[in-house]
Design a protein around this motif. Structure first.
Motif, mmCIF file in Angstrom:
data_model
loop_
_atom_site.group_PDB
_atom_site.id
_atom_site.type_symbol
_atom_site.label_atom_id
_atom_site.label_comp_id
_atom_site.label_asym_id
_atom_site.label_seq_id
_atom_site.Cartn_x
_atom_site.Cartn_y
_atom_site.Cartn_z
ATOM 1 N N ASN A 142 0.800 -1.228 0.000
ATOM 2 C CA ASN A 142 0.000 0.000 0.000
ATOM 3 C C ASN A 142 0.837 1.284 0.000
ATOM 4 O O ASN A 142 0.508 2.215 -0.739
ATOM 5 C CB ASN A 142 -1.005 0.009 1.149
ATOM 6 C CG ASN A 142 -2.313 -0.627 0.760
ATOM 7 O OD1 ASN A 142 -2.598 -0.834 -0.423
ATOM 8 N ND2 ASN A 142 -3.118 -0.959 1.748
ATOM 9 N N PRO A 143 1.895 1.392 0.803
ATOM 10 C CA PRO A 143 2.703 2.625 0.721
ATOM 11 C C PRO A 143 3.312 2.842 -0.659
ATOM 12 O O PRO A 143 3.415 3.974 -1.131
ATOM 13 C CB PRO A 143 3.798 2.410 1.775
ATOM 14 C CG PRO A 143 3.247 1.401 2.710
ATOM 15 C CD PRO A 143 2.341 0.531 1.899
ATOM 16 N N ILE A 144 3.693 1.753 -1.325
ATOM 17 C CA ILE A 144 4.248 1.878 -2.674
ATOM 18 C C ILE A 144 3.153 2.286 -3.651
ATOM 19 O O ILE A 144 3.381 3.110 -4.540
ATOM 20 C CB ILE A 144 4.909 0.547 -3.099
ATOM 21 C CG1 ILE A 144 6.080 0.227 -2.166
ATOM 22 C CG2 ILE A 144 5.363 0.593 -4.547
ATOM 23 C CD1 ILE A 144 6.649 -1.154 -2.324
ATOM 24 N N ARG A 145 1.959 1.750 -3.468
ATOM 25 C CA ARG A 145 0.840 2.096 -4.357
ATOM 26 C C ARG A 145 0.446 3.560 -4.222
ATOM 27 O O ARG A 145 -0.084 4.142 -5.157
ATOM 28 C CB ARG A 145 -0.355 1.201 -4.061
ATOM 29 C CG ARG A 145 -0.157 -0.208 -4.558
ATOM 30 C CD ARG A 145 -1.368 -1.067 -4.278
ATOM 31 N NE ARG A 145 -1.104 -2.424 -4.726
ATOM 32 C CZ ARG A 145 -1.410 -3.510 -4.044
ATOM 33 N NH1 ARG A 145 -2.032 -3.416 -2.876
ATOM 34 N NH2 ARG A 145 -1.130 -4.704 -4.510
ATOM 35 N N ARG A 146 0.668 4.145 -3.062
ATOM 36 C CA ARG A 146 0.364 5.570 -2.894
ATOM 37 C C ARG A 146 1.329 6.438 -3.697
ATOM 38 O O ARG A 146 0.974 7.521 -4.145
ATOM 39 C CB ARG A 146 0.427 5.950 -1.415
ATOM 40 C CG ARG A 146 -0.755 5.458 -0.633
ATOM 41 C CD ARG A 146 -0.743 6.013 0.787
ATOM 42 N NE ARG A 146 -1.430 5.080 1.642
ATOM 43 C CZ ARG A 146 -0.899 4.422 2.655
ATOM 44 N NH1 ARG A 146 0.362 4.637 2.984
ATOM 45 N NH2 ARG A 146 -1.592 3.570 3.361
ATOM 46 N N ILE A 147 2.558 5.964 -3.846
ATOM 47 C CA ILE A 147 3.571 6.732 -4.582
ATOM 48 C C ILE A 147 3.486 6.450 -6.075
ATOM 49 O O ILE A 147 3.524 7.361 -6.893
ATOM 50 C CB ILE A 147 4.983 6.392 -4.049
ATOM 51 C CG1 ILE A 147 5.104 6.821 -2.589
ATOM 52 C CG2 ILE A 147 6.055 7.057 -4.893
ATOM 53 C CD1 ILE A 147 6.349 6.311 -1.896
ATOM 54 N N ILE A 148 3.378 5.156 -6.435
ATOM 55 C CA ILE A 148 3.317 4.768 -7.845
ATOM 56 C C ILE A 148 1.888 4.338 -8.151
ATOM 57 O O ILE A 148 1.442 3.272 -7.715
ATOM 58 C CB ILE A 148 4.292 3.614 -8.139
ATOM 59 C CG1 ILE A 148 5.707 4.064 -7.838
ATOM 60 C CG2 ILE A 148 4.150 3.163 -9.585
ATOM 61 C CD1 ILE A 148 6.730 2.980 -7.958
ATOM 62 N N PRO A 149 1.164 5.139 -8.918
ATOM 63 C CA PRO A 149 -0.242 4.791 -9.197
ATOM 64 C C PRO A 149 -0.350 3.610 -10.156
ATOM 65 O O PRO A 149 0.613 3.213 -10.808
ATOM 66 C CB PRO A 149 -0.785 6.069 -9.846
ATOM 67 C CG PRO A 149 0.409 6.723 -10.442
ATOM 68 C CD PRO A 149 1.575 6.364 -9.560
ATOM 69 N N ASN A 150 -1.557 3.070 -10.231
ATOM 70 C CA ASN A 150 -1.872 1.974 -11.133
ATOM 71 C C ASN A 150 -1.708 2.459 -12.575
ATOM 72 O O ASN A 150 -2.269 3.459 -12.967
ATOM 73 C CB ASN A 150 -3.316 1.538 -10.869
ATOM 74 C CG ASN A 150 -3.537 0.096 -11.234
ATOM 75 O OD1 ASN A 150 -2.714 -0.514 -11.894
ATOM 76 N ND2 ASN A 150 -4.656 -0.429 -10.788
#
Length: 182
Positions: A142-150
């Motif tokens: 989740n922290p990575i998904r906040r920085i790198i979007p889908n």
């Protein structure tokens, strides 16, 4: 002798992974009615329950499981180095026990993410194992998904997590000269 070392390393690794997953399941508040969760709890209960009477939890985290996992990680290294004919000091054994535990947890996270990626291509619909794996990896992804979007339906968070974990693995491996014996 190599066969014995292989069997001991495999037994220590399996036990260590079960203990790490038990702690991890409690940490993320995963579904304990899931068959995989039930298996992990039932297998690890004989080691954890006696210590749980002595060592209380802290903030909902099971410190008894962490202590048992640390003891198993330290015993793994001490046993394997003793069988290899080497000796090490007590302080070094305790330090290496921490490193073995961290490295094993990282390896387990890596394996779970690989299994999740493969299962996402194969499995259709709900799968209880995939649901637990998703719960286990969310705190890391989740922290990575906040920085790198889908990116157009592609989730690149696992690739970034693999890169970060590889860097951490390289740093840990470089700090320990006998790491290959683990």
């Amino acid at each position: 002798m190599e066969a014995i070392l292989y069997l001991l390393r495999s037994a220590f690794d399996a036990l260590l992974m079960i203990l790490i997953v038990r702690f991890w399941l409690q940490w993320v508040k995963a579904d304990f009615y899931n068959p995989l969760s039930q298996f992990i709890v039932k297998v690890s209960n004989p080691l954890v329950i006696p210590l749980r009477r002595i060592i209380p939890g802290l903030g909902g985290l099971d410190l008894a499981t962490v202590l048992v996992a640390y003891i198993v990680a330290t015993l793994k290294f001490v046993t394997l180095t003793a069988l290899a004919g080497e000796s090490l000091g007590l302080n070094l054994a305790f330090y290496i026990g921490v490193l073995v535990l961290v490295k094993q947890a990282g390896f387990l996270l890596f394996i779970i993410m690989i299994i999740m990626a493969v299962m996402s291509w194969v499995v259709q619909g709900y799968n209880p194992t995939l649901a637990i794996f998703h719960q286990l990896t969310e705190p890391f992804l989740n922290p990575i998904r906040r920085i790198i979007p889908n990116m157009g339906g592609l989730d690149l968070s696992m690739i970034v997590a693999f890169l970060i974990m590889n860097v951490i693995n390289i740093l840990l491996s470089g700090s320990l000269p006998y790491w290959s014996a683990l």
